[in-house]
Each structure stands twice: as structure tokens, then as C-alpha cells.
Enzyme design. Structure first.
Site, mmCIF file in Angstrom:
data_model
loop_
_atom_site.group_PDB
_atom_site.id
_atom_site.type_symbol
_atom_site.label_atom_id
_atom_site.label_comp_id
_atom_site.label_asym_id
_atom_site.label_seq_id
_atom_site.Cartn_x
_atom_site.Cartn_y
_atom_site.Cartn_z
ATOM 1 N N HIS A 166 40.587 81.397 84.413
ATOM 2 C CA HIS A 166 41.487 80.440 83.769
ATOM 3 C C HIS A 166 42.548 80.056 84.795
ATOM 4 O O HIS A 166 43.423 80.853 85.120
ATOM 5 C CB HIS A 166 42.090 81.054 82.510
ATOM 6 C CG HIS A 166 41.066 81.401 81.481
ATOM 7 N ND1 HIS A 166 41.043 82.593 80.805
ATOM 8 C CD2 HIS A 166 39.992 80.707 81.046
ATOM 9 C CE1 HIS A 166 40.019 82.622 79.973
ATOM 10 N NE2 HIS A 166 39.348 81.475 80.091
ATOM 11 N N HIS A 259 43.208 88.361 84.373
ATOM 12 C CA HIS A 259 43.706 87.221 83.592
ATOM 13 C C HIS A 259 45.213 87.321 83.375
ATOM 14 O O HIS A 259 45.861 88.285 83.778
ATOM 15 C CB HIS A 259 43.028 87.210 82.211
ATOM 16 C CG HIS A 259 41.588 86.789 82.244
ATOM 17 N ND1 HIS A 259 41.159 85.556 81.850
ATOM 18 C CD2 HIS A 259 40.477 87.465 82.640
ATOM 19 C CE1 HIS A 259 39.849 85.479 81.970
ATOM 20 N NE2 HIS A 259 39.402 86.609 82.448
ATOM 21 N N GLU A 335 44.927 92.113 81.774
ATOM 22 C CA GLU A 335 45.834 91.037 81.354
ATOM 23 C C GLU A 335 47.260 91.300 81.820
ATOM 24 O O GLU A 335 47.768 92.415 81.662
ATOM 25 C CB GLU A 335 45.839 90.950 79.824
ATOM 26 C CG GLU A 335 44.528 90.527 79.200
ATOM 27 C CD GLU A 335 44.285 89.033 79.292
ATOM 28 O OE1 GLU A 335 43.175 88.590 78.920
ATOM 29 O OE2 GLU A 335 45.189 88.305 79.748
HETATM 30 C C1 GEM Z 1 40.567 86.461 77.077
HETATM 31 S S1 GEM Z 1 39.413 87.763 76.993
HETATM 32 C C2 GEM Z 1 38.500 87.462 75.597
HETATM 33 C C3 GEM Z 1 38.977 88.278 74.466
HETATM 34 N N1 GEM Z 1 38.631 89.614 74.763
HETATM 35 C C4 GEM Z 1 38.765 90.617 73.873
HETATM 36 N N2 GEM Z 1 38.313 91.805 74.198
HETATM 37 N N3 GEM Z 1 39.374 90.365 72.726
HETATM 38 C C5 GEM Z 1 39.861 85.125 76.817
HETATM 39 O O1 GEM Z 1 39.042 84.697 77.640
HETATM 40 O O2 GEM Z 1 40.135 84.523 75.760
HETATM 41 C C6 GEM Z 1 41.126 86.551 78.447
HETATM 42 C C7 GEM Z 1 42.199 85.546 78.725
HETATM 43 O O3 GEM Z 1 41.995 84.354 78.480
HETATM 44 O O4 GEM Z 1 43.229 85.947 79.222
HETATM 45 ZN ZN ZN Z 2 42.325 84.143 80.906
#
Ligand code: GEM
Ligand code: ZN
Length: 375
Positions: A166, A259, A335
């Protein structure tokens, strides 16, 4: 007064800019996508005059809760990014700032430019035991690059690290900068011991096109790369396709996907507990990794984070789930906050490039704690 964004990762729409105390701006959507949240613009105006900048229409942004308690970042020299007074009323973010110079940059988080990305790759390749590899090209025709750190030898564990799927989550590439600086430090015992035991494949920026375009969440054609890991294509998600193809060559014993999170003011991990093949071995590796990470830094915690996926309910289009399932390996999303770490707040800078880089150094210790147990 002039407001512009025609530069690397620039994103703003000027609605009103006649009076310093009544500026209205909006954020442009990612191309072919409804997502918007990343902003980055330049204000050229009279210093020592209070400027009231309203970012409007945020109730429909990607993560509206991300604006609650959020403070925008600003910079005069494009090196030091400090927080400026910002108030969210449910739809508008009012940034109140009295610039000390004629030109001020504002952004959602400290930008990580494409030139800095190229510098990161090139400075890494001249280090001992590091090779810069070209995996292919993005939809906008940019090189899609990976770094191999250490020698791929029989018996070594294979550790993959990807970042910035992202593009607006620039903290991910700031973390990789710190991660690589330590991993390539020939005087660092953790790094040297790790490279005796493992080879690392690192993609510092999974989404160079979205980064330069000033996107929050998608690549050049509007694909959310972290929903493409079930069936990537060269036409829509070449970035994911090329990494998965390379993983088939190298294998994967551990995967970390880095992320940033808009709403939660914490550093945390999200695992692959919803995978059909998730098992006790993986759960034990997850706990050992988290325990070590919490020991090395109070910036990391395991109380706050995403809800756990129910068994078998994992979204298999997400990188961490897809790779964890395919390789039966420890697989984590790491994160960091756009806001600050609420447990260790810094009102002046919030969560910052320096703290991202330090966390990148610290996560190596957590990897070192589990490297012998990876299969
Ligand atoms: C998140 S990770 C996806 C959700 N993961 C869990 N385990 N709930 C995304 O891609 O939405 C990562 C982000 O965007 O920061
Ligand atoms: Zn992300």
C-alpha cells in the site's frame, strides 16, 4: 499564495486558496479506485501568518477513523517532518499552522521518495553479501526490484520481507531502511549470526507506481495488491505475480509483510490463524517471535491489533495468509501507526521515520529469536 502537488507522491485538489485563513483542499482518489487518504502538497505563502487549511470530504475516505486524533506532518527542509495542530470534526480535518518559512510541505506521513528508494537499493548492493535483483517491470514501466542479502546455501533458512504493498504506507519503507542498515552491518553480531543461518529476500517497495502517483492503497491500475495473492496476473498485479514466482524458486521459511495502519495508534502484528493449515507449530513460532519483539522494545505490543480470524476464515487473497498457507511457514503482517504509538507518545513528531527505522533494527532480534526453529 500557491498550493501545488506536481511532484513525487504529490496528491491534493485545491478547492479554495484565496485567503490564508480559509483554504479548502480535497484528496484525489487512487486511479481507477474509490480509495483516498494519502495527501502530500506544497504551500508557498507568507510566513508568520496563521494558515487554516481544511481537508474536506473525509467521511468517505478509506479509513475515516484514521482522522480521529490524527495530526498532519509538515516540513520546511523535506528532511524533518513534525506534527502540526489538526482537528477532525467527522468530515473535515482543520490544519492550523503558522509557517516560519515561505515554503512548507504537508503530508499524511513522512514521504519516502522514489529517488530515496533507488538510493536504498544502490547503497545496499555495494554492501557485503548483497545482490540487487530485477524481477520485472510495473505497469508504469518502472523496475520492480528485490535485494538478496546473504548467500543461498543448502541448510539455510529462507526469509522473505515485503513492504509498501500500500504505497501511502510510507512507514513500511522507512522501516526497511533501518532493517537493511543493521542487516548489512558487518560489525553487528545479530546480523552476522542471522546471515550465517539464513538468506533474506527483501522487496523494499512492492508498489513503486502507486508511490509516485500519490496513491493510498493501489497500484497504477487500481489493484489493491494485498488482495491479489490468490490469483495475481501480469496484467493487473505484476508486482505480486513476480514475487510469488520468485518465491516458488527460493521457497519460504518465514514471511514478513510490512504495512501502516490508519486508525490504531500502536505497532502490532497480524498472523495467519485463519488459514486452513494453521497449526500449533506456527502458533508457537508466532508467540516466540512476539515475546522476543516485546523484550527488545516497548514500541511493540500484542494487546491491541486486528481481530483474530476464526479458524478456516482467513482471507486467502491477503499476502500473509496466502504465503503462510502455501509454505506452511511463520507469516506475519507488521503494522505501524500513521498517528503515534499511544503507549509512548511523542507530541512533536508522533510515529516518525526515526522510530520506523529503529523498529526495523529491533525486528531483526525477533527474527533471530526464531530463526533456528523455522522449518
Ligand atoms: C491489512 S491486512 C489484512 C487484514 N488482516 C487481518 N489479519 N485482519 C489490509 O491489507 O487490509 C494490512 C494493511 O492494509 O495495513
Ligand atoms: Zn497496508
Amino acid at each position: 499564495m500557491k498550493i501545488s502537488s506536481n511532484f513525487d507522491s504529490g496528491n491534493i485538489i485545491v478547492v479554495k486558496d484565496q485567503q490564508p485563513n480559509d483554504i479548502e483542499l480535497q484528496i484525489r482518489q487512487d486511479n481507477e479506485s474509490d480509495f483516498y487518504q494519502w495527501f502530500h502538497f506544497k504551500l508557498d505563502s507568507t510566513p508568520f501568518v496563521e494558515h487554516n487549511i481544511t481537508l474536506s470530504n473525509l467521511a468517505k475516505s478509506a479509513y475515516p477513523d484514521g482522522w480521529k486524533g490524527y495530526q498532519a506532518v509538515a516540513s520546511y527542509d523535506r528532511q524533518e517532518w513534525f506534527r502540526v495542530d489538526s482537528e477532525f470534526d467527522g468530515d473535515n480535518l482543520l490544519i492550523s499552522h503558522t509557517p516560519e518559512y515561505c515554503v512548507t510541505y504537508y503530508a499524511y506521513f513522512a514521504p519516502y521518495s522514489y529517488e530515496r528508494h533507488l538510493d536504498l537499493l544502490s547503497s545496499a548492493q555495494v554492501s557485503f553479501d548483497c545482490e540487487l535483483q530485477h524481477l520485472g517491470e510495473t505497469l508504469d514501466g518502472r523496475d520492480f526490484s528485490m535485494l538478496r542479502v546473504g548467500q543461498p546455501e543448502e541448510g539455510k533458512k529462507v526469509i522473505w520481507v515485503t513492504a509498501r504493498q500500500h504505497p501511502g504506507e510510507t512507514m513500511a519503507e522507512w522501516l526497511i531502511e533501518g532493517f537493511l542498515e543493521r542487516l548489512l552491518d558487518e560489525d553487528d553480531g545479530v546480523a552476522r549470526n542471522l546471515l550465517d543461518k539464513a538468506v533474506f529476500y527483501v522487496v523494499p517497495n512492492m508498489n513503486p507506481d502507486g508511490s509516485v502517483r500519490g496513491h493510498l492503497r493501489t497500484n497504477a491500475c487500481g489493484a489493491n495488491l494485498n488482495r491479489e495473492w490468490q490469483a495475481p496476473t501480469m496484467e493487473r498485479s505484476p508486482e505480486v505475480y513476480l514475487v510469488m514466482q520468485e518465491m516458488q524458486e527460493t521457497g519460504v521459511d518465514m514471511f514478513l509483510d510490512v504495512h501502516g495502519d490508519e486508525a490504531l495508534p500502536y505497532n502490532f502484528v497480524a498472523g495467519s490463524e485463519g488459514n486452513p493449515r494453521y497449526n500449533d507449530r506456527i502458533n508457537q513460532l508466532e508467540n516466540k517471535f512476539k515475546d522476543a519483539f516485546m523484550l527488545v522494545t516497548p514500541e511493540f505490543q500484542d494487546e491491541f491489533g486486528y481481530d483474530k480470524d476464526a479458524p478456516g476464515e482467513g482471507n486467502m487473497t491477503v499476502a500473509t495468509n496466502a504465503v503462510g498457507e502455501m509454505y506452511d511457514c511463520l507469516s506475519y503482517t507488521l503494522e505501524m501507526p500513521f498517528k503515534d504509538n499511544a503507549l509512548l507518545p511523542d507530541p512533536a513528531y508522533g510515529w516518525s521515520p526515526a522510530r520506523c527505522k529503529q523498529l526495523g533494527e529491533d525486528v531483526l532480534v525477533a527474527i533471530h529469536a526464531v530463526v533456528d526453529d523455522l522449518r
